[in-house]
Write an enzyme that holds these catalytic residues in place. Structure first.
Site, PDB file in Angstrom:
ATOM      1  N   TYR A  86      -1.876  -0.357  11.083  1.00 12.11           N
ATOM      2  CA  TYR A  86      -2.022  -1.050   9.786  1.00 12.11           C
ATOM      3  C   TYR A  86      -0.829  -0.766   8.881  1.00 12.11           C
ATOM      4  CZ  TYR A  86      -3.312  -1.549   4.861  1.00 12.11           C
ATOM      5  OH  TYR A  86      -3.285  -1.850   3.523  1.00 12.11           O
ATOM      6  N   THR A  93       0.815  -1.210   0.000  1.00 12.74           N
ATOM      7  CA  THR A  93       0.000   0.000   0.000  1.00 12.74           C
ATOM      8  C   THR A  93       0.854   1.266   0.000  1.00 12.74           C
ATOM      9  OG1 THR A  93      -1.501   1.271   1.406  1.00 12.74           O
ATOM     10  CG2 THR A  93      -0.107  -0.300   2.532  1.00 12.74           C
ATOM     11  N   ASP A  94       0.272   2.349  -0.485  1.00  5.03           N
ATOM     12  CA  ASP A  94       0.978   3.641  -0.430  1.00  5.03           C
ATOM     13  C   ASP A  94       1.082   4.174   0.998  1.00  5.03           C
ATOM     14  OD1 ASP A  94      -1.690   4.375  -0.048  1.00  5.03           O
ATOM     15  OD2 ASP A  94      -1.765   5.805  -1.706  1.00  5.03           O
ATOM     16  N   GLU A  95       0.266   3.599   1.922  1.00  6.50           N
ATOM     17  CA  GLU A  95       0.253   4.137   3.287  1.00  6.50           C
ATOM     18  C   GLU A  95       1.584   3.949   3.997  1.00  6.50           C
ATOM     19  OE1 GLU A  95      -3.116   3.565   5.709  1.00  6.50           O
ATOM     20  OE2 GLU A  95      -4.515   3.647   4.049  1.00  6.50           O
ATOM     21  N   LYS A 131       2.116  -3.262   7.422  1.00  9.02           N
ATOM     22  CA  LYS A 131       2.382  -3.479   5.991  1.00  9.02           C
ATOM     23  C   LYS A 131       3.839  -3.113   5.674  1.00  9.02           C
ATOM     24  CE  LYS A 131      -0.019  -4.571   3.060  1.00  9.02           C
ATOM     25  NZ  LYS A 131      -0.391  -5.907   2.520  1.00  9.02           N
TER      26      LYS A 131
HETATM   27  P1  NAD Z   1      -9.673  -7.221   2.341  1.00  8.42           P
HETATM   28  O1  NAD Z   1      -9.634  -6.926   3.802  1.00  8.42           O
HETATM   29  O2  NAD Z   1     -10.907  -6.957   1.567  1.00  8.42           O
HETATM   30  O3  NAD Z   1      -9.281  -8.750   2.090  1.00  8.42           O
HETATM   31  C1  NAD Z   1      -8.250  -9.392   2.772  1.00  8.42           C
HETATM   32  C2  NAD Z   1      -8.414 -10.892   2.542  1.00  8.42           C
HETATM   33  O4  NAD Z   1      -7.343 -11.565   3.227  1.00  8.42           O
HETATM   34  C3  NAD Z   1      -9.722 -11.452   3.099  1.00  8.42           C
HETATM   35  O5  NAD Z   1     -10.310 -12.324   2.166  1.00  8.42           O
HETATM   36  C4  NAD Z   1      -9.282 -12.204   4.354  1.00  8.42           C
HETATM   37  O6  NAD Z   1     -10.138 -13.298   4.667  1.00  8.42           O
HETATM   38  C5  NAD Z   1      -7.894 -12.654   3.959  1.00  8.42           C
HETATM   39  N1  NAD Z   1      -7.022 -12.901   5.105  1.00  8.42           N
HETATM   40  C6  NAD Z   1      -6.877 -12.148   6.226  1.00  8.42           C
HETATM   41  N2  NAD Z   1      -6.004 -12.707   7.050  1.00  8.42           N
HETATM   42  C7  NAD Z   1      -5.563 -13.849   6.451  1.00  8.42           C
HETATM   43  C8  NAD Z   1      -4.641 -14.856   6.807  1.00  8.42           C
HETATM   44  N3  NAD Z   1      -3.972 -14.827   7.970  1.00  8.42           N
HETATM   45  N4  NAD Z   1      -4.434 -15.870   5.939  1.00  8.42           N
HETATM   46  C9  NAD Z   1      -5.111 -15.943   4.776  1.00  8.42           C
HETATM   47  N5  NAD Z   1      -6.006 -15.015   4.397  1.00  8.42           N
HETATM   48  C10 NAD Z   1      -6.224 -13.975   5.219  1.00  8.42           C
HETATM   49  O7  NAD Z   1      -8.436  -6.426   1.750  1.00  8.42           O
HETATM   50  P2  NAD Z   1      -8.260  -5.760   0.306  1.00  8.42           P
HETATM   51  O8  NAD Z   1      -8.776  -4.377   0.352  1.00  8.42           O
HETATM   52  O9  NAD Z   1      -8.746  -6.696  -0.719  1.00  8.42           O
HETATM   53  O10 NAD Z   1      -6.671  -5.680   0.274  1.00  8.42           O
HETATM   54  C11 NAD Z   1      -5.900  -6.771  -0.249  1.00  8.42           C
HETATM   55  C12 NAD Z   1      -4.428  -6.414  -0.135  1.00  8.42           C
HETATM   56  O11 NAD Z   1      -4.177  -5.209  -0.867  1.00  8.42           O
HETATM   57  C13 NAD Z   1      -3.963  -6.143   1.285  1.00  8.42           C
HETATM   58  O12 NAD Z   1      -2.676  -6.671   1.424  1.00  8.42           O
HETATM   59  C14 NAD Z   1      -3.949  -4.628   1.396  1.00  8.42           C
HETATM   60  O13 NAD Z   1      -2.986  -4.200   2.315  1.00  8.42           O
HETATM   61  C15 NAD Z   1      -3.559  -4.249  -0.025  1.00  8.42           C
HETATM   62  N6  NAD Z   1      -4.035  -2.926  -0.487  1.00  8.42           N
HETATM   63  C16 NAD Z   1      -5.354  -2.581  -0.356  1.00  8.42           C
HETATM   64  C17 NAD Z   1      -5.773  -1.349  -0.878  1.00  8.42           C
HETATM   65  C18 NAD Z   1      -7.216  -0.915  -0.795  1.00  8.42           C
HETATM   66  O14 NAD Z   1      -7.521   0.226  -1.134  1.00  8.42           O
HETATM   67  N7  NAD Z   1      -8.147  -1.761  -0.371  1.00  8.42           N
HETATM   68  C19 NAD Z   1      -4.859  -0.485  -1.495  1.00  8.42           C
HETATM   69  C20 NAD Z   1      -3.522  -0.888  -1.586  1.00  8.42           C
HETATM   70  C21 NAD Z   1      -3.122  -2.118  -1.098  1.00  8.42           C
HETATM   71  O1  DAU Z   2      -4.103   3.994   0.495  1.00  9.73           O
HETATM   72  C1  DAU Z   2      -4.326   2.617   0.403  1.00  9.73           C
HETATM   73  C2  DAU Z   2      -5.178   2.169   1.564  1.00  9.73           C
HETATM   74  O2  DAU Z   2      -6.492   2.643   1.313  1.00  9.73           O
HETATM   75  C3  DAU Z   2      -5.174   0.658   1.776  1.00  9.73           C
HETATM   76  O3  DAU Z   2      -3.882   0.233   2.124  1.00  9.73           O
HETATM   77  C4  DAU Z   2      -6.157   0.272   2.887  1.00  9.73           C
HETATM   78  O4  DAU Z   2      -6.220  -1.131   2.990  1.00  9.73           O
HETATM   79  C5  DAU Z   2      -7.510   0.825   2.524  1.00  9.73           C
HETATM   80  O5  DAU Z   2      -8.425   0.536   3.558  1.00  9.73           O
HETATM   81  C6  DAU Z   2      -7.441   2.323   2.288  1.00  9.73           C
HETATM   82  O6  DAU Z   2      -7.129   3.015   3.524  1.00  9.73           O
HETATM   83  P1  DAU Z   2      -7.859   4.389   3.921  1.00  9.73           P
HETATM   84  O7  DAU Z   2      -7.770   4.540   5.371  1.00  9.73           O
HETATM   85  O8  DAU Z   2      -7.391   5.507   3.065  1.00  9.73           O
HETATM   86  O9  DAU Z   2      -9.362   4.007   3.444  1.00  9.73           O
HETATM   87  P2  DAU Z   2     -10.785   4.288   4.122  1.00  9.73           P
HETATM   88  O10 DAU Z   2     -11.812   3.949   3.104  1.00  9.73           O
HETATM   89  O11 DAU Z   2     -10.899   3.688   5.465  1.00  9.73           O
HETATM   90  O12 DAU Z   2     -10.776   5.869   4.300  1.00  9.73           O
HETATM   91  C7  DAU Z   2     -10.614   6.725   3.175  1.00  9.73           C
HETATM   92  C8  DAU Z   2     -10.599   8.142   3.701  1.00  9.73           C
HETATM   93  O13 DAU Z   2     -11.907   8.462   4.186  1.00  9.73           O
HETATM   94  C9  DAU Z   2      -9.645   8.346   4.891  1.00  9.73           C
HETATM   95  O14 DAU Z   2      -9.106   9.662   4.815  1.00  9.73           O
HETATM   96  C10 DAU Z   2     -10.579   8.247   6.109  1.00  9.73           C
HETATM   97  C11 DAU Z   2     -11.888   8.803   5.574  1.00  9.73           C
HETATM   98  N1  DAU Z   2     -13.108   8.225   6.177  1.00  9.73           N
HETATM   99  C12 DAU Z   2     -13.221   6.872   6.243  1.00  9.73           C
HETATM  100  C13 DAU Z   2     -14.343   6.293   6.789  1.00  9.73           C
HETATM  101  C14 DAU Z   2     -14.465   4.784   6.892  1.00  9.73           C
HETATM  102  C15 DAU Z   2     -14.123   9.058   6.621  1.00  9.73           C
HETATM  103  O15 DAU Z   2     -14.036  10.312   6.527  1.00  9.73           O
HETATM  104  N2  DAU Z   2     -15.243   8.485   7.153  1.00  9.73           N
HETATM  105  C16 DAU Z   2     -15.384   7.132   7.276  1.00  9.73           C
HETATM  106  O16 DAU Z   2     -16.431   6.675   7.824  1.00  9.73           O
END
Ligand code: NAD
Ligand code: DAU
Length: 351
Positions: free
Chosen positions: A158, A132-134, A162
């Site tokens: 988190y 992730t970019d975080e 990562k």
């Molecule tokens: P998600 O939370 O929707 O899915 C995570 C999946 O991993 C789930 O299916 C869960 O059951 C599985 N999991 C959790 N713990 C596990 C374990 N110990 N063993 C096997 N499986 C396990 O997450 P996502 O949003 O699909 O993100 C997927 C990946 O991409 C993550 O590594 C996250 O850090 C990364 N990522 C997410 C975003 C985003 O915006 N959602 C952006 C950049 C990177």
């Molecule tokens: O940047 C990549 C990341 O993006 C991934 O690594 C994470 O897995 C993914 O969850 C996401 O993280 P964020 O924290 O940016 O996503 P989230 O949707 O939780 O929040 C997006 C923005 O909105 C953040 O600035 C927090 C804000 N927010 C979020 C929620 C849930 C609100 O203002 N209100 C809310 O209820």
């Protein structure tokens, strides 16, 4: 074949679905099926003998080693993680366990398997780690977007977990020669997104007459990428990425949260107007800010474009319309993931 971990979650399930739209190479999908993992996401693959969903933990070395020996994958794509920042603030333990210890155990299992492969298979093998970019921390308004060489400055449990996993992956390449690739992506959105994250939460709350909770002043900036664009980037890195390299993936779509939510409201007003004909923006509510909330993320995705020819296909407008449409058409999916434990989470988080 390839082994995908976390392929029943949001991005992982899109990756698997997208994969079978492009090719027939088998996938074994290892997923612990936590609250975020949902076999229903993979329903279109029912009856596809090239896909096997195995319930299990990436940290279960005996299981992972037996999957590796049985299926002999040529690559692993590691999505498995705890992924929600707010949950990591309430309880970091699961994040440390899966994202750090789990990745470490997975790497150990893979190192043993890879080390015993014949030379040709060893050279062709890839371990692609999805990150992730975080991990880069927070940008000031005029800072340049994150490049791959930006220093690591994670600010939440988190992102720190990562970051640790990224460092382990890097170390396994430098120390043991494991052929790794890492992608660091910005915020994804799209269908099948669990409604704890901003966009699906606001769509769900809008349609059920609940507040649209904006943390703090709503001026935090994220760089949004349609999930299928992330999947195409991952496929491209898997097929052509240079071993040991990191690729940043982003949508060139920086937007303040408030703008994102207003855009959602505008699309909802058009596609599913409120019965009183007022705008969904009426439901916007400012709530307490997230502790340690990162102000701005932005990705410089020029390396992956220059070296691998990848660019996102969707604009934010086109991606958001597809997303809203999907949620309107898939009320049963939303209903199934918002009962039970989900209610406990929202009660705790938005109390
Ligand atoms: P998600 O939370 O929707 O899915 C995570 C999946 O991993 C789930 O299916 C869960 O059951 C599985 N999991 C959790 N713990 C596990 C374990 N110990 N063993 C096997 N499986 C396990 O997450 P996502 O949003 O699909 O993100 C997927 C990946 O991409 C993550 O590594 C996250 O850090 C990364 N990522 C997410 C975003 C985003 O915006 N959602 C952006 C950049 C990177
Ligand atoms: O940047 C990549 C990341 O993006 C991934 O690594 C994470 O897995 C993914 O969850 C996401 O993280 P964020 O924290 O940016 O996503 P989230 O949707 O939780 O929040 C997006 C923005 O909105 C953040 O600035 C927090 C804000 N927010 C979020 C929620 C849930 C609100 O203002 N209100 C809310 O209820």
């Amino acid at each position: 074949m390839i082994l995908v971990t976390g392929g029943a979650g949001f991005i992982g399930s899109h990756f698997v679905l997208d994969w079978f739209e492009q090719k027939s190479e088998p996938i074994v999908n290892l997923d612990a099926l936590t609250y975020a993992g949902n076999p229903a996401n993979l329903a279109p693959l029912q009856g596809n003998s090239n896909h096997a969903l195995i319930k299990g933990d990436i940290g279960d070395s005996a299981l992972v080693e037996s999957l590796l020996q049985t299926h002999k994958p040529r690559a692993i794509v590691n999505f498995a993680a705890e992924s929600h920042v707010d949950r990591s603030i309430h309880g970091p333990g699961d994040f440390i366990q899966t994202n750090i210890v789990g990745t470490f155990r997975l790497l150990e299992s893979v190192r043993a398997y890879w080390g015993a492969l014949p030379d040709a298979d060893k050279n062709a093998f890839r371990f692609l780690h999805i990150s992730t970019d975080e991990v880069y921390g927070s940008l000031a308004p005029t800072d340049a977007p994150f490049s791959e060489t930006h220093r690591y400055e994670p600010n939440s449990p988190y992102s720190a977990s990562k970051a640790a996993s990224d460092h382990l992956v890097r170390a396994y390449h430098h120390t043991y020669g494991l052929p790794v690739l890492t992608t660091n992506c910005s915020n994804n959105y799209g269908p099948l997104h669990f409604p704890e994250k901003l966009i699906p939460l606001c769509i769900h709350n809008a349609l059920t007459g609940k507040p649209l909770p904006i943390y703090g002043d709503g001026q935090q900036v994220r760089d949004w990428l349609y999930v299928r664009d992330h999947c195409s980037a991952i496929r491209r890195v898997l097929e052509a990425g240079k071993v040991g390299e990191v690729y940043n993936v982003g949508g060139w779509n920086e937007k303040p949260n408030l703008d994102v939510v207003r855009t959602l409201c505008r699309v909802l007003d058009e596609l599913s107007p409120r019965s009183d004909n007022k705008s969904y923006t009426e439901q916007i509510t400012y709530v307490k800010d997230r502790p340690g909330h990162d102000r701005r993320y932005a990705i410089d995705a020029s390396k992956i474009e220059r070296e691998l020819g990848w660019r996102p296909a969707e604009t934010f407008e086109s991606g958001i319309r597809k997303t809203v449409r999907w949620y309107l058409d898939n009320a049963a999916w939303v209903e199934s993931v918002t009962s039970g434990a989900y209610k406990n989470w929202t009660a705790k988080q938005y109390a």
